[in-house]
Design an enzyme around this catalytic site. Structure first.
Site, mmCIF file in Angstrom:
data_model
loop_
_atom_site.group_PDB
_atom_site.id
_atom_site.type_symbol
_atom_site.label_atom_id
_atom_site.label_comp_id
_atom_site.label_asym_id
_atom_site.label_seq_id
_atom_site.Cartn_x
_atom_site.Cartn_y
_atom_site.Cartn_z
ATOM 1 N N THR A 211 0.853 -1.200 0.000
ATOM 2 C CA THR A 211 0.000 0.000 0.000
ATOM 3 C C THR A 211 0.882 1.241 0.000
ATOM 4 O O THR A 211 2.085 1.149 -0.298
ATOM 5 C CB THR A 211 -0.993 -0.035 1.182
ATOM 6 O OG1 THR A 211 -1.921 1.041 1.038
ATOM 7 C CG2 THR A 211 -0.311 0.074 2.542
ATOM 8 N N ASN A 212 0.328 2.389 0.309
ATOM 9 C CA ASN A 212 1.115 3.634 0.308
ATOM 10 C C ASN A 212 0.617 4.540 1.436
ATOM 11 O O ASN A 212 -0.291 4.169 2.180
ATOM 12 C CB ASN A 212 0.997 4.312 -1.060
ATOM 13 C CG ASN A 212 -0.453 4.585 -1.411
ATOM 14 O OD1 ASN A 212 -1.103 5.411 -0.801
ATOM 15 N ND2 ASN A 212 -0.979 3.827 -2.384
#
Ligand code: CTP
Length: 398
Positions: A211-212
C-alpha cells in the site's frame, strides 16, 4: 477561517431530551468551525442543561423566554430568524417535531423557525417507540416534504437502556448535515460527482499488503465540498482512518481492481470523476493462498501492472487526475494530462511543507487540458477542493 461554517449565523434550537448534553458538543464544534451560534432552548431543555453552559461555549446570549424584557433583540424571533444562515434543532423531541409539522409557534424556537426562510435541520432524539409511532412518522414525512433536512436518528443504545433507533446523531455527522443543508441548492445541484480516495491495498498473502501513505483526506475533503455545493457524491474509497462523510454515497474497496470496477459503475452517469486516490501501479502478480513463511534470506515478489482507472474509465464526464510528484512537478503533471486525456490535473509536490501525506493542508498546481498552469497558495484541503470544483464547473460537458 475556512470551511462551510465560517462566519455563518447558526441558530441552534435545543429541546428537552437527555441528548441535550450532546448539543453542548455540537455548539462547541460549530464555534470552532467559525460559526456564530445563537442558542434557543425550550423550557424542557433548560431542565437538562443550563443556558449558562451554552452561553459559555458560544459567547452569545441564549434565548429561553419569548417575553424577556432584558433581551438584546427588539423582536427576538424575527431578528434571529432573519440573521440565520441555517437553523438546527438538536436534539428535537417528538413534541417539537409535532409542533413544527403543525406550524405551531408557542415558544421562542418554534416562533423563530416559522419566521425564518433559512434551511432547517431537525435531528430527532427519542425513545424507539416514540419514533416509530405513526404520528411521529407522519410528522417527519410532512417536514421532509417541506424540504426540512431530517438528520437521523441513529441506531444504538438509548437513555432508557434499550437499544434501537432514536439516538441523536454524533457531532461530526450533524456538522455534515448542517453543511449539506446550507449548500443543497448550490451550484452543483443536480450534478453527480464521483471521487476516489485513499491508498489501495494489494494483497501479497492473507496477511500482508502493498500500500502507500495516502491518508484519504484530500478525497474526503473533495467529497464533502462537492456535497456542500449540492452535488450527489459517490466516494469510492480504499481503507482510511476517516469516518464516512454524511450524505455521501460511500463505496468501500481495497484493491485497484475493485476501485476500478466501482468507479466505472458510478462514473457512467457522472458529470465529473475526480481521482484523488493513490492507486497502486503494480500489484503482486499472484496472491499467495497461504501466509508466506520466512525461509530464505531473500524473498522476491513478482509484480504486475494494474489497470489505469482514470485512463480507461468510459463516459462523458469531466476527468480530473492527481499527480503526486517528488520532482519535476509541472513537467510530469503535464505529460499525465496528455497521456491520460485529462481535463484537469491537480499536481502536488509531496516534499513541500504542508503538502505531505496526512496533512490537512495542500499546496497544489492546477494544469488544464490546454496545459495552462495555475499555482494555488497553501490552503486547507477543503479550500483546495473548492478551487478544483470551481474549475470542474467551468468544464462541465453539458
Ligand atoms: N491512477 C489511476 N489508476 C492507476 C494509477 C493511477 O486511475 N492504476 C490515477 C490516480 O488516481 C491519479 C492519476 O492517475 O489521479 C495519476 O496517478 P500517478 O500514479 O501519479 O500516475 P502514473 O501515470 O501512474 O505515473 P507515475 O509513474 O508517476 O506513478
Amino acid at each position: 477561517m475556512a470551511g462551510p461554517l465560517a462566519n455563518k449565523h447558526v441558530v441552534l434550537g435545543v429541546t428537552g431530551s437527555i441528548a441535550c448534553y450532546k448539543a453542548l458538543d455540537l455548539a462547541s464544534k460549530l464555534v470552532q468551525a467559525g460559526a456564530l451560534v445563537d442558542t434557543i432552548m425550550s423550557y424542557g431543555a433548560t431542565q437538562f442543561v443550563t443556558p449558562l453552559a451554552f452561553r459559555s461555549i458560544t459567547h452569545r446570549a441564549v434565548v429561553t423566554d419569548s417575553f424577556d424584557p432584558d433581551s438584546e433583540y427588539s423582536v427576538e424571533h424575527v431578528a434571529l430568524a432573519q440573521q440565520a444562515d441555517v437553523i438546527v434543532v438538536a436534539p428535537a423531541t417528538v413534541h417539537c417535531i409535532a409542533k413544527l409539522a403543525l406550524g405551531l409557534a408557542d415558544d421562542p424556537l418554534t416562533t423563530t423557525i416559522i419566521a425564518a426562510t433559512a434551511p432547517l435541520v431537525v435531528a430527532p432524539a427519542m425513545d424507539g417507540n416514540m419514533y416509530d409511532h405513526p404520528a411521529t412518522q407522519a410528522n417527519i414525512a410532512t417536514l421532509k416534504e417541506r424540504g426540512v433536512v431530517i438528520a437521523g436518528p441513529g441506531i444504538g443504545r438509548l437513555a432508557s437502556g434499550l437499544s434501537g433507533v432514536g439516538r441523536l446523531l454524533e457531532t461530526p455527522e450533524l456538522l455534515g448535515y448542517i453543511s449539506y443543508a446550507m449548500g443543497k441548492d448550490g451550484d452543483f445541484a443536480g450534478r453527480t460527482v464521483v471521487v476516489s480516495a485513499g491508498g489501495t491495498m494489494e494483497p501479497i498473502d492473507p496477511v500482508r499488503v502493498i500500500t502507500n501513505h495516502s491518508s484519504g483526506k484530500m478525497g474526503y475533503a473533495l467529497a464533502e465540498a462537492a456535497r456542500d455545493r449540492g452535488a450527489n457524491v459517490v466516494l469510492v474509497t480504499a481503507p482510511t482512518n476517516l469516518a464516512d462523510p454524511a450524505l455521501v454515497k460511500v463505496v468501500h474497496v481495497r484493491t485497484a481492481e475493485q476501485m476500478g470496477k466501482a468507479v466505472q459503475e458510478h462514473a457512467t452517469k457522472a458529470d465529473a470523476l475526480v481521482m484523488a486516490a493513490a492507486v497502486a501501479d503494480y500489484k503482486p502478480a499472484v496472491e499467495a493462498g497461504q501466509k508466506i513463511k520466512k525461509n530464505d534470506d531473500e524473498l522476491n515478489i513478482s509484480l504486475a501492472k494494474t489497470e489505469d482507472i482514470l485512463k480507461t474509465a468510459k463516459g462523458n464526464f469531466v476527468r480530473v487526475g492527481f499527480a503526486a510528484e517528488s520532482e519535476n512537478l509541472v513537467e510530469n503533471a503535464k505529460s499525465k494530462v496528455t497521456s491520460k486525456k485529462l481535463d484537469l490535473i491537480v499536481a502536488n509536490d509531496i516534499t513541500a511543507e504542508g503538502s505531505g501525506f496526512g496533512s490537512d493542508t495542500n499546496k497544489v498546481t492546477l494544469i488544464d487540458r490546454d496545459l495552462a498552469v495555475e499555482e494555488l497558495p497553501l490552503l486547507t484541503k477543503y479550500d483546495v477542493s473548492n478551487r478544483i470544483l470551481d474549475r470542474v464547473k467551468a468544464l462541465f460537458k453539458d
